[in-house]
Design an enzyme around this catalytic site. Structure first.
Site, PDB file in Angstrom:
ATOM      1  N   ASP A  22      29.236  13.849  29.277  1.00 45.61           N
ATOM      2  CA  ASP A  22      29.078  13.932  27.838  1.00 45.61           C
ATOM      3  C   ASP A  22      30.473  14.180  27.268  1.00 45.61           C
ATOM      4  O   ASP A  22      31.327  14.774  27.933  1.00 45.61           O
ATOM      5  CB  ASP A  22      28.132  15.087  27.502  1.00 45.61           C
ATOM      6  CG  ASP A  22      28.055  15.355  26.023  1.00 45.61           C
ATOM      7  OD1 ASP A  22      27.727  14.424  25.269  1.00 45.61           O
ATOM      8  OD2 ASP A  22      28.357  16.495  25.620  1.00 45.61           O
ATOM      9  N   ARG A  23      30.723  13.725  26.052  1.00 48.55           N
ATOM     10  CA  ARG A  23      32.063  13.882  25.479  1.00 48.55           C
ATOM     11  C   ARG A  23      32.242  15.241  24.802  1.00 48.55           C
ATOM     12  O   ARG A  23      33.014  16.069  25.249  1.00 48.55           O
ATOM     13  CB  ARG A  23      32.334  12.746  24.469  1.00 48.55           C
ATOM     14  CG  ARG A  23      33.790  12.692  24.005  1.00 48.55           C
ATOM     15  CD  ARG A  23      34.002  11.675  22.902  1.00 48.55           C
ATOM     16  NE  ARG A  23      33.648  12.267  21.609  1.00 48.55           N
ATOM     17  CZ  ARG A  23      33.714  11.621  20.453  1.00 48.55           C
ATOM     18  NH1 ARG A  23      34.094  10.357  20.402  1.00 48.55           N
ATOM     19  NH2 ARG A  23      33.376  12.229  19.334  1.00 48.55           N
ATOM     20  N   ASP A  24      31.540  15.458  23.699  1.00 50.60           N
ATOM     21  CA  ASP A  24      31.752  16.624  22.844  1.00 50.60           C
ATOM     22  C   ASP A  24      31.086  17.870  23.421  1.00 50.60           C
ATOM     23  O   ASP A  24      29.887  17.885  23.659  1.00 50.60           O
ATOM     24  CB  ASP A  24      31.225  16.346  21.440  1.00 50.60           C
ATOM     25  CG  ASP A  24      31.869  15.116  20.831  1.00 50.60           C
ATOM     26  OD1 ASP A  24      33.093  14.955  20.978  1.00 50.60           O
ATOM     27  OD2 ASP A  24      31.152  14.300  20.222  1.00 50.60           O
ATOM     28  N   TYR A  33      30.844  15.560  14.235  1.00 51.08           N
ATOM     29  CA  TYR A  33      31.121  14.276  13.566  1.00 51.08           C
ATOM     30  C   TYR A  33      32.623  13.999  13.475  1.00 51.08           C
ATOM     31  O   TYR A  33      33.126  13.552  12.447  1.00 51.08           O
ATOM     32  CB  TYR A  33      30.473  14.235  12.178  1.00 51.08           C
ATOM     33  CG  TYR A  33      29.022  14.643  12.211  1.00 51.08           C
ATOM     34  CD1 TYR A  33      28.089  13.903  12.950  1.00 51.08           C
ATOM     35  CD2 TYR A  33      28.573  15.762  11.533  1.00 51.08           C
ATOM     36  CE1 TYR A  33      26.756  14.288  13.004  1.00 51.08           C
ATOM     37  CE2 TYR A  33      27.241  16.148  11.582  1.00 51.08           C
ATOM     38  CZ  TYR A  33      26.342  15.405  12.313  1.00 51.08           C
ATOM     39  OH  TYR A  33      25.026  15.781  12.374  1.00 51.08           O
ATOM     40  N   GLN A  66      26.720   9.578  19.192  1.00 54.68           N
ATOM     41  CA  GLN A  66      27.573   9.712  18.016  1.00 54.68           C
ATOM     42  C   GLN A  66      26.753   9.390  16.767  1.00 54.68           C
ATOM     43  O   GLN A  66      26.949   8.385  16.102  1.00 54.68           O
ATOM     44  CB  GLN A  66      28.807   8.813  18.142  1.00 54.68           C
ATOM     45  CG  GLN A  66      29.747   9.224  19.251  1.00 54.68           C
ATOM     46  CD  GLN A  66      30.309  10.624  19.045  1.00 54.68           C
ATOM     47  OE1 GLN A  66      30.701  11.003  17.947  1.00 54.68           O
ATOM     48  NE2 GLN A  66      30.339  11.418  20.124  1.00 54.68           N
ATOM     49  N   SER A  67      25.804  10.290  16.460  1.00 56.26           N
ATOM     50  CA  SER A  67      24.893  10.053  15.343  1.00 56.26           C
ATOM     51  C   SER A  67      25.583  10.054  13.992  1.00 56.26           C
ATOM     52  O   SER A  67      25.013   9.599  13.000  1.00 56.26           O
ATOM     53  CB  SER A  67      23.763  11.081  15.346  1.00 56.26           C
ATOM     54  OG  SER A  67      24.261  12.359  15.029  1.00 56.26           O
ATOM     55  N   HIS A 101      23.450   5.631  16.950  1.00 58.37           N
ATOM     56  CA  HIS A 101      22.234   5.733  16.135  1.00 58.37           C
ATOM     57  C   HIS A 101      21.936   7.156  15.682  1.00 58.37           C
ATOM     58  O   HIS A 101      22.279   8.119  16.361  1.00 58.37           O
ATOM     59  CB  HIS A 101      21.048   5.186  16.925  1.00 58.37           C
ATOM     60  CG  HIS A 101      21.268   3.784  17.379  1.00 58.37           C
ATOM     61  ND1 HIS A 101      21.524   3.461  18.694  1.00 58.37           N
ATOM     62  CD2 HIS A 101      21.312   2.626  16.690  1.00 58.37           C
ATOM     63  CE1 HIS A 101      21.702   2.157  18.800  1.00 58.37           C
ATOM     64  NE2 HIS A 101      21.584   1.624  17.599  1.00 58.37           N
ATOM     65  N   ARG A 110      19.899   6.662  22.809  1.00 59.21           N
ATOM     66  CA  ARG A 110      20.249   8.037  22.445  1.00 59.21           C
ATOM     67  C   ARG A 110      19.698   9.032  23.457  1.00 59.21           C
ATOM     68  O   ARG A 110      18.505   9.074  23.726  1.00 59.21           O
ATOM     69  CB  ARG A 110      19.724   8.352  21.045  1.00 59.21           C
ATOM     70  CG  ARG A 110      20.080   9.735  20.570  1.00 59.21           C
ATOM     71  CD  ARG A 110      19.626   9.969  19.131  1.00 59.21           C
ATOM     72  NE  ARG A 110      19.811  11.359  18.787  1.00 59.21           N
ATOM     73  CZ  ARG A 110      20.994  11.899  18.498  1.00 59.21           C
ATOM     74  NH1 ARG A 110      22.077  11.166  18.487  1.00 59.21           N
ATOM     75  NH2 ARG A 110      21.088  13.183  18.216  1.00 59.21           N
ATOM     76  N   LYS A 111      20.596   9.844  24.027  1.00 58.36           N
ATOM     77  CA  LYS A 111      20.138  10.893  24.933  1.00 58.36           C
ATOM     78  C   LYS A 111      19.210  11.839  24.166  1.00 58.36           C
ATOM     79  O   LYS A 111      19.507  12.144  23.021  1.00 58.36           O
ATOM     80  CB  LYS A 111      21.344  11.665  25.493  1.00 58.36           C
ATOM     81  CG  LYS A 111      22.263  10.841  26.355  1.00 58.36           C
ATOM     82  CD  LYS A 111      23.477  11.622  26.848  1.00 58.36           C
ATOM     83  CE  LYS A 111      24.451  11.912  25.724  1.00 58.36           C
ATOM     84  NZ  LYS A 111      25.651  12.648  26.151  1.00 58.36           N
TER      85      LYS A 111
END
Length: 193
Positions: A22-24, A33, A66-67, A101, A110-111
């Site tokens: 996972d990134r963030d 965001y 990345q919603s 999304h 989306r996870k």
């Protein structure tokens, strides 16, 4: 593997060939965001953990929701620039999988849905059961489970207690997660495809 840090590692005949992060909150500090590459800060130990995996021939990738794109808060170009900065600081990564999304869009990527993990597995030509997913929330571990991959939770202050309890594997930090994934073998010269 289980939550016991002394439990045996993955058997040699089922070695992990790739680790998706996972990134963030996992690789870099979580900036909600984030569309600004200047705000990208790796978490402590991220570079060393990635270098250790790569020195053992394990491929690396990123799977990230990345919603902010779907919500109209950041654009695709913003995500791309932030990802390029992460790659510059911690890469190179073998694959990037991004879900742009919003939560209510009904996508399959989306996870906690498995779409990102399965897509990345296809790009890496690696079966999901030879892939581990490392993340900081339950959705990361659940996406791994649904895809047939191995999940490891690395809790942060945003990780809920019930996510920690439900996770099949928990590591205190990225270094500990990597130690649990690597087979007992010497580092290799170069990377494996």
């Amino acid at each position: 593997m289980n939550k016991n840090p002394t439990a045996p590692r993955t058997p040699a005949d089922h070695r992990i060939r790739a680790v998706l992060f996972d990134r963030d909150g996992t690789l870099v500090e979580d900036v909600p965001y984030n569309g600004d590459p200047e705000k990208v800060r790796p978490v402590p130990g991220a570079r060393e953990a990635l270098e250790r995996l790569r020195s053992h021939g394990v491929r690396t990738g990123v799977v990230t929701n990345q919603s902010g794109v779907g919500r109209g808060l950041i654009g695709h170009a913003d995500v791309r620039r932030v990802n390029e900065r992460v790659d510059e600081l911690l890469g190179p990564f073998d694959v990037w999988a991004v879900c742009p999304h919003a939560p209510d869009d009904g996508c399959t990527c989306r996870k906690p849905r498995p779409g990102l993990v399965l897509w990345a597995a296809g790009r890496l030509c690696t079966p999901p059961d030879r892939i581990a997913v490392v993340g900081d929330i339950g959705a990361d571990v659940e996406a791994a489970r649904r895809a047939g991959a191995h999940g490891i939770l690395v809790p942060t202050p945003v990780t809920r207690p019930e996510e920690i309890t439900a996770a099949p594997r928990v590591a205190e930090n990225l270094a500990a997660a990597v130690r649990r994934l690597l087979p007992e073998q010497p580092a290799v010269a170069g990377r494996h495809g």
